[in-house]
Design a protein around this motif. Structure first.
Motif, PDB file in Angstrom:
ATOM      1  N   ASP A   1       0.835  -1.203   0.000  1.00 29.53           N
ATOM      2  CA  ASP A   1       0.000   0.000   0.000  1.00 29.53           C
ATOM      3  C   ASP A   1       0.871   1.255   0.000  1.00 29.53           C
ATOM      4  OD1 ASP A   1      -2.288   1.528  -0.007  1.00 29.53           O
ATOM      5  OD2 ASP A   1      -3.003   0.865   1.958  1.00 29.53           O
ATOM      6  N   LEU A   2       1.937   1.258   0.788  1.00 27.02           N
ATOM      7  CA  LEU A   2       2.868   2.387   0.765  1.00 27.02           C
ATOM      8  C   LEU A   2       3.439   2.578  -0.635  1.00 27.02           C
ATOM      9  CD1 LEU A   2       4.725   4.547   2.121  1.00 27.02           C
ATOM     10  CD2 LEU A   2       6.345   2.675   2.553  1.00 27.02           C
ATOM     11  N   THR A   3       3.812   1.488  -1.274  1.00 24.51           N
ATOM     12  CA  THR A   3       4.370   1.561  -2.624  1.00 24.51           C
ATOM     13  C   THR A   3       3.349   2.139  -3.599  1.00 24.51           C
ATOM     14  OG1 THR A   3       5.731  -0.375  -2.113  1.00 24.51           O
ATOM     15  CG2 THR A   3       5.520   0.222  -4.434  1.00 24.51           C
ATOM     16  N   ALA A   4       2.095   1.739  -3.439  1.00 25.81           N
ATOM     17  CA  ALA A   4       1.039   2.282  -4.299  1.00 25.81           C
ATOM     18  C   ALA A   4       0.867   3.784  -4.075  1.00 25.81           C
ATOM     19  CB  ALA A   4      -0.276   1.552  -4.028  1.00 25.81           C
ATOM     20  N   GLN A   5       0.900   4.227  -2.823  1.00 24.15           N
ATOM     21  CA  GLN A   5       0.759   5.667  -2.556  1.00 24.15           C
ATOM     22  C   GLN A   5       1.932   6.433  -3.166  1.00 24.15           C
ATOM     23  OE1 GLN A   5      -2.292   6.236  -1.464  1.00 24.15           O
ATOM     24  NE2 GLN A   5      -2.346   3.997  -1.273  1.00 24.15           N
ATOM     25  N   HIS A   6       3.119   5.848  -3.080  1.00 24.16           N
ATOM     26  CA  HIS A   6       4.277   6.467  -3.725  1.00 24.16           C
ATOM     27  C   HIS A   6       4.035   6.629  -5.226  1.00 24.16           C
ATOM     28  CE1 HIS A   6       7.440   5.316  -0.432  1.00 24.16           C
ATOM     29  NE2 HIS A   6       6.928   6.511  -0.232  1.00 24.16           N
TER      30      HIS A   6
ATOM     31  N   LEU B   1       5.418  -2.721  -8.023  1.00 30.37           N
ATOM     32  CA  LEU B   1       3.988  -3.019  -7.914  1.00 30.37           C
ATOM     33  C   LEU B   1       3.611  -4.272  -8.697  1.00 30.37           C
ATOM     34  CD1 LEU B   1       2.689   0.644  -8.045  1.00 30.37           C
ATOM     35  CD2 LEU B   1       2.405  -0.944  -6.129  1.00 30.37           C
ATOM     36  N   ARG B   2       4.252  -4.495  -9.834  1.00 30.78           N
ATOM     37  CA  ARG B   2       4.010  -5.744 -10.565  1.00 30.78           C
ATOM     38  C   ARG B   2       4.454  -6.944  -9.736  1.00 30.78           C
ATOM     39  NH1 ARG B   2       5.484  -2.625 -15.090  1.00 30.78           N
ATOM     40  NH2 ARG B   2       7.677  -3.239 -14.865  1.00 30.78           N
ATOM     41  N   PHE B   3       5.573  -6.802  -9.042  1.00 31.99           N
ATOM     42  CA  PHE B   3       6.057  -7.896  -8.196  1.00 31.99           C
ATOM     43  C   PHE B   3       5.116  -8.124  -7.014  1.00 31.99           C
ATOM     44  CE2 PHE B   3       8.454  -9.437  -4.532  1.00 31.99           C
ATOM     45  CZ  PHE B   3       9.066 -10.567  -5.056  1.00 31.99           C
ATOM     46  N   LEU B   4       4.636  -7.046  -6.411  1.00 30.34           N
ATOM     47  CA  LEU B   4       3.829  -7.153  -5.194  1.00 30.34           C
ATOM     48  C   LEU B   4       2.379  -7.543  -5.466  1.00 30.34           C
ATOM     49  CD1 LEU B   4       5.265  -3.959  -3.470  1.00 30.34           C
ATOM     50  CD2 LEU B   4       5.621  -6.312  -2.681  1.00 30.34           C
ATOM     51  N   TYR B   5       1.799  -6.993  -6.528  1.00 34.43           N
ATOM     52  CA  TYR B   5       0.374  -7.197  -6.806  1.00 34.43           C
ATOM     53  C   TYR B   5       0.106  -8.088  -8.018  1.00 34.43           C
ATOM     54  CZ  TYR B   5      -1.123  -3.408  -3.622  1.00 34.43           C
ATOM     55  OH  TYR B   5      -1.401  -2.621  -2.531  1.00 34.43           O
ATOM     56  N   GLY B   6       1.077  -8.186  -8.917  1.00 35.56           N
ATOM     57  CA  GLY B   6       0.853  -8.907 -10.155  1.00 35.56           C
ATOM     58  C   GLY B   6       0.612  -7.954 -11.318  1.00 35.56           C
ATOM     59  N   ALA B   7       0.330  -8.539 -12.473  1.00 34.49           N
ATOM     60  CA  ALA B   7       0.222  -7.751 -13.701  1.00 34.49           C
ATOM     61  C   ALA B   7      -0.897  -6.722 -13.649  1.00 34.49           C
ATOM     62  CB  ALA B   7       0.021  -8.686 -14.896  1.00 34.49           C
ATOM     63  N   ASN B   8      -1.938  -6.992 -12.875  1.00 35.21           N
ATOM     64  CA  ASN B   8      -3.072  -6.057 -12.800  1.00 35.21           C
ATOM     65  C   ASN B   8      -2.945  -5.108 -11.616  1.00 35.21           C
ATOM     66  OD1 ASN B   8      -3.482  -7.985 -10.819  1.00 35.21           O
ATOM     67  ND2 ASN B   8      -5.724  -7.945 -11.011  1.00 35.21           N
ATOM     68  N   TRP B   9      -1.716  -4.731 -11.290  1.00 31.59           N
ATOM     69  CA  TRP B   9      -1.472  -3.909 -10.100  1.00 31.59           C
ATOM     70  C   TRP B   9      -2.247  -2.598 -10.113  1.00 31.59           C
ATOM     71  CZ3 TRP B   9       0.459   0.956 -10.754  1.00 31.59           C
ATOM     72  CH2 TRP B   9       1.098   1.238 -11.970  1.00 31.59           C
ATOM     73  N   LEU B  10      -2.434  -2.016 -11.286  1.00 31.31           N
ATOM     74  CA  LEU B  10      -3.099  -0.715 -11.333  1.00 31.31           C
ATOM     75  C   LEU B  10      -4.558  -0.820 -10.899  1.00 31.31           C
ATOM     76  CD1 LEU B  10      -2.633   2.245 -11.939  1.00 31.31           C
ATOM     77  CD2 LEU B  10      -3.166   1.800 -14.339  1.00 31.31           C
ATOM     78  N   ASP B  11      -5.160  -1.988 -11.090  1.00 33.01           N
ATOM     79  CA  ASP B  11      -6.537  -2.186 -10.646  1.00 33.01           C
ATOM     80  C   ASP B  11      -6.628  -2.301  -9.125  1.00 33.01           C
ATOM     81  OD1 ASP B  11      -7.424  -2.233 -13.283  1.00 33.01           O
ATOM     82  OD2 ASP B  11      -7.157  -4.403 -13.451  1.00 33.01           O
ATOM     83  N   GLN B  12      -5.522  -2.648  -8.493  1.00 34.86           N
ATOM     84  CA  GLN B  12      -5.526  -2.855  -7.043  1.00 34.86           C
ATOM     85  C   GLN B  12      -4.989  -1.656  -6.267  1.00 34.86           C
ATOM     86  OE1 GLN B  12      -4.388  -6.941  -5.734  1.00 34.86           O
ATOM     87  NE2 GLN B  12      -3.785  -7.239  -7.868  1.00 34.86           N
ATOM     88  N   ALA B  13      -4.279  -0.780  -6.939  1.00 33.06           N
ATOM     89  CA  ALA B  13      -3.708   0.394  -6.273  1.00 33.06           C
ATOM     90  C   ALA B  13      -4.771   1.481  -6.155  1.00 33.06           C
ATOM     91  CB  ALA B  13      -2.512   0.909  -7.063  1.00 33.06           C
ATOM     92  N   THR B  14      -5.023   1.915  -4.942  1.00 31.76           N
ATOM     93  CA  THR B  14      -6.035   2.941  -4.688  1.00 31.76           C
ATOM     94  C   THR B  14      -5.418   4.065  -3.873  1.00 31.76           C
ATOM     95  OG1 THR B  14      -7.783   1.262  -4.664  1.00 31.76           O
ATOM     96  CG2 THR B  14      -8.302   3.409  -3.684  1.00 31.76           C
ATOM     97  N   ALA B  15      -5.590   5.285  -4.330  1.00 28.17           N
ATOM     98  CA  ALA B  15      -5.051   6.432  -3.594  1.00 28.17           C
ATOM     99  C   ALA B  15      -5.872   6.668  -2.330  1.00 28.17           C
ATOM    100  CB  ALA B  15      -5.070   7.677  -4.469  1.00 28.17           C
TER     101      ALA B  15
END
Length: 219
Positions: free
Chosen positions: A49-54, A92-106
């Motif tokens: 989640d921290l990585t996504a906020q970054h 984020l690809r490593f942490l969430y997978g290929a669909n990381w952008l769908d899982q990253a929420t600000a």
């Protein structure tokens, strides 16, 4: 009775900004969330989640770099080796997978941070450099401790999942000294310098807001 004079160089912008924002800097360094991550006391999802906020913050900041590239002051501070978006996206690809952008929420605090970036970093060199200074110099300072600590705590293979903290070809101490020298040479008026310093303090405040929200979410 004589008054003690300021030490030589105290009027340099690099000195003024450190002195003028030290309380905010120290508050950011005392983040309970980052301490908990470094100690491995939170689940890996908190780090993701921290990585996504970054990613949201750096997407705004590095978009501003492109927009402001023709500004003569901003151009002085553009270093391709500092760009973090490619590293963040790999993490984020490593942490969430290929669909990381769908899982990253600000988070709401991140949205506020990005709104401020879009308000000031796309319009004035003082705003852009203030946020660049706060982010990248921080990454080259405390981030150089935090990255290895997180990698150890969560068993991340090198460099997967924590590429964000790796600056290829950059020696942190030398680069920071060079950057501060550039700050001291910027031809800003005293009011512009004050505007820059105030925006650095605001950037610290916004970053603390994100870390506080993450702490409440995951602790």
């Amino acid at each position: 009775m004589s008054l003690m004079a300021d030490p030589p160089g105290a009027d340099r912008l690099s000195v003024r900004v450190r002195r003028g924002t030290s309380a905010w800097h120290d508050a950011a360094q005392r983040s309970g969330f980052l301490d908990a991550l470094a100690a491995g006391r939170l689940g890996w999802e908190a780090y993701a989640d921290l990585t996504a906020q970054h990613w949201f913050v750096y997407e705004a900041l590095e978009s501003a770099a492109t927009t402001m590239a023709d500004d003569p002051v901003v151009a002085t501070f553009l270093f391709p080796e500092l760009r973090r978006l490619p590293s963040l996206e790999a993490d984020l690809r490593f942490l969430y997978g290929a669909n990381w952008l769908d899982q990253a929420t600000a988070l709401p605090a991140t949205t506020v941070y990005c709104t401020r970036l879009r308000d000031v970093a796309f319009r004035a060199a003082t705003g852009f450099v203030a946020h660049q200074y706060t982010r990248y110099i921080g990454d080259l300072s405390g981030g150089q401790y935090l990255g290895p600590a997180i990698a150890r705590a969560y068993g991340l293979p090198s460099p997967d999942g924590h590429r964000f903290f790796h600056f290829a070809g950059v020696e942190p101490a030398s680069f920071k000294a060079h950057y501060r020298g550039l700050l001291d040479g910027v031809p800003w008026s005293y009011p512009q310098q004050n505007e820059f310093i105030a925006e650095v303090a605001e950037a610290y405040r916004l970053n603390i807001g994100v870390l506080t929200e993450l702490h409440h979410k995951w602790s």
